[in-house]
Design a protein around this motif. Structure first.
Motif, short mmCIF file in Angstrom:
data_model
loop_
_atom_site.label_atom_id
_atom_site.label_comp_id
_atom_site.label_asym_id
_atom_site.label_seq_id
_atom_site.Cartn_x
_atom_site.Cartn_y
_atom_site.Cartn_z
N ARG A 157 4.54 34.21 59.27
CA ARG A 157 4.21 34.19 60.71
C ARG A 157 2.78 34.66 60.92
O ARG A 157 1.99 34.01 61.63
CB ARG A 157 5.18 35.09 61.48
N LEU A 177 12.47 35.33 66.26
CA LEU A 177 11.26 34.71 66.81
C LEU A 177 11.44 34.34 68.28
O LEU A 177 10.79 33.42 68.78
CB LEU A 177 10.90 33.47 65.99
N GLY A 178 12.27 35.06 68.98
CA GLY A 178 12.51 34.79 70.39
C GLY A 178 11.37 35.22 71.28
O GLY A 178 10.33 35.71 70.82
N GLU A 221 26.58 19.53 65.42
CA GLU A 221 25.63 20.42 64.76
C GLU A 221 26.32 21.21 63.66
O GLU A 221 27.38 21.81 63.88
CB GLU A 221 25.01 21.39 65.78
N TYR A 267 12.09 24.70 63.02
CA TYR A 267 13.10 25.10 62.04
C TYR A 267 13.69 23.83 61.44
O TYR A 267 13.94 22.85 62.14
CB TYR A 267 14.20 25.93 62.69
N ARG A 289 19.85 29.76 61.09
CA ARG A 289 19.08 29.25 62.22
C ARG A 289 19.18 30.20 63.40
O ARG A 289 18.16 30.52 64.05
CB ARG A 289 19.61 27.87 62.62
N ASP A 290 20.37 30.71 63.67
CA ASP A 290 20.54 31.64 64.78
C ASP A 290 19.79 32.95 64.51
O ASP A 290 19.22 33.55 65.43
CB ASP A 290 22.03 31.93 65.00
N TRP A 291 19.79 33.38 63.25
CA TRP A 291 19.07 34.59 62.85
C TRP A 291 17.58 34.42 63.08
O TRP A 291 16.91 35.32 63.62
CB TRP A 291 19.38 34.87 61.39
N VAL A 292 17.04 33.27 62.71
CA VAL A 292 15.62 33.01 62.90
C VAL A 292 15.28 32.97 64.38
O VAL A 292 14.26 33.54 64.82
CB VAL A 292 15.22 31.69 62.21
N ARG A 293 16.11 32.33 65.18
CA ARG A 293 15.86 32.26 66.62
C ARG A 293 15.83 33.64 67.26
O ARG A 293 15.01 33.93 68.13
CB ARG A 293 16.92 31.40 67.29
N SER A 294 16.71 34.53 66.80
CA SER A 294 16.74 35.89 67.35
C SER A 294 15.48 36.67 66.96
O SER A 294 14.98 37.48 67.75
CB SER A 294 17.99 36.63 66.88
#
Length: 318
Positions: free
Chosen positions: A24, A75-76, A62, A88, A68-73
């Motif tokens: 990042r 990088l929110g 899906e 992603y 994916r959910d972990w990454v979204r949390s």
């Protein structure tokens, strides 16, 4: 600036979290996009194959992907500074092959030194080693916390930005791609490139291999200097080889070090105070398609105290 992204390979482990954070910051520095890639585990790939073969409309569209959910949390909206473009992508296939393919369109591929499935005692996981050995782009391996520099309580932002970029150089053999990568990384960080070359010397009872090495600026290479002949000749070779890079990157300070002993060992020592260590992947006399990673790159990947960039030869005619 190229539009090619920095790719972070993640699997939800603590090791890949460190890689994601490093990637990042790297994408922000370069002003490019960040692509987060996750190779789905075998059970998820089997589920996707079953759904595709049955064409069952009742199945969810899906594929469940906790990573994916972990990454979204992470990088929110309330998370850290993000580059302009973040994407992603879930991948199928073996980890090394899937990352090798996606890495063909990357500025660099960043991954942790071990994955979720690795044994805790491993210094370097098999997937990290395989990707670093075969990817078409530079691969940055971020070590796990236990291999961090001596000051493990240091702030990670300071650790990543304040340290120099260290590059191993064999003046006659190191490909230009390796040096260009190192100078570019130093330029985006606003830091120094330290160029380290090692030379072999006869054994001596008074030699202390682990003693600190001297860093000599080019202006210190006058004939009346007091360096040993092998050291002085290596520094002169460095200076000649680095002249085009100094012209291309006039704002990047350069330190030169010619040291006795093993090059890998010296780079590992230098990694304690480095933001990044850069090594070439292949010995240039091997074929461009060789899968064997060089001995220096192999040793530094296993033992460095900070991130290591393994840079392939990007030109087939080397």
């Amino acid at each position: 600036m190229s539009n090619t992204p920095v790719i972070a390979a993640v699997d939800g482990s603590e090791h890949s979290l460190r890689a994601l954070e490093w990637a990042r910051k790297e994408a922000v520095r370069h002003g490019c996009g960040l692509l987060v890639a996750h190779v789905l585990p075998d059970h998820a790939q089997l589920y996707a194959g079953r759904r595709a073969s049955l064409h069952d409309a009742s199945e969810p569209q899906e594929i469940p992907d906790p990573v994916r959910d972990w990454v979204r949390s992470l990088l929110g909206a309330d998370g850290p500074e993000l580059p302009e473009g973040v994407a992603y992508e879930a991948l199928e296939g073996s980890v090394p092959e899937a990352l090798r393919v996606i890495g063909s369109r990357a500025r660099m591929l960043v991954m942790g030194s071990r994955g979720r499935g690795g044994f805790a005692s491993l210094l370097l996981g098999s997937s990290s080693r395989a990707v670093a050995s075969t990817a078409a782009c530079p691969v940055v391996v971020v070590p796990h916390a236990e291999r961090g520099a001596a000051d493990t309580d240091a702030d990670t932002d300071a650790e990543q930005s304040a340290g120099r970029v260290v590059v191993g150089l064999h003046a006659a053999e190191t490909p230009e791609d390796v040096l260009t990568f190192a100078f570019t990384e130093a330029a985006v960080r606003g830091t120094t490139v330290q160029v380290v070359s090692a030379y072999a010397i006869p054994p001596s009872p008074t030699l202390v291999i682990d003693s600190p090495f001297a860093v000599i600026p080019p202006e210190g290479l006058a004939d009346e200097g007091d360096g040993v002949p092998a050291e002085r000749e290596m520094l002169r070779s460095q200076t000649e080889r680095l002249a085009p890079l100094r012209e291309r990157f006039p704002d990047v300070p350069v330190e030169q070090a010619a040291v006795p002993g093993d090059p890998a060992g010296r780079l590992v020592i230098a990694s304690r105070a480095a933001a990044l260590v850069v090594v070439g992947r292949h010995h240039p006399r091997r074929t461009a398609m060789s899968l064997a990673i060089g001995s220096v790159a192999h040793a530094v990947l296993h033992h460095a105290h900070g991130p290591v960039a393994v840079v392939p030869t990007l030109k087939d005619d080397v």
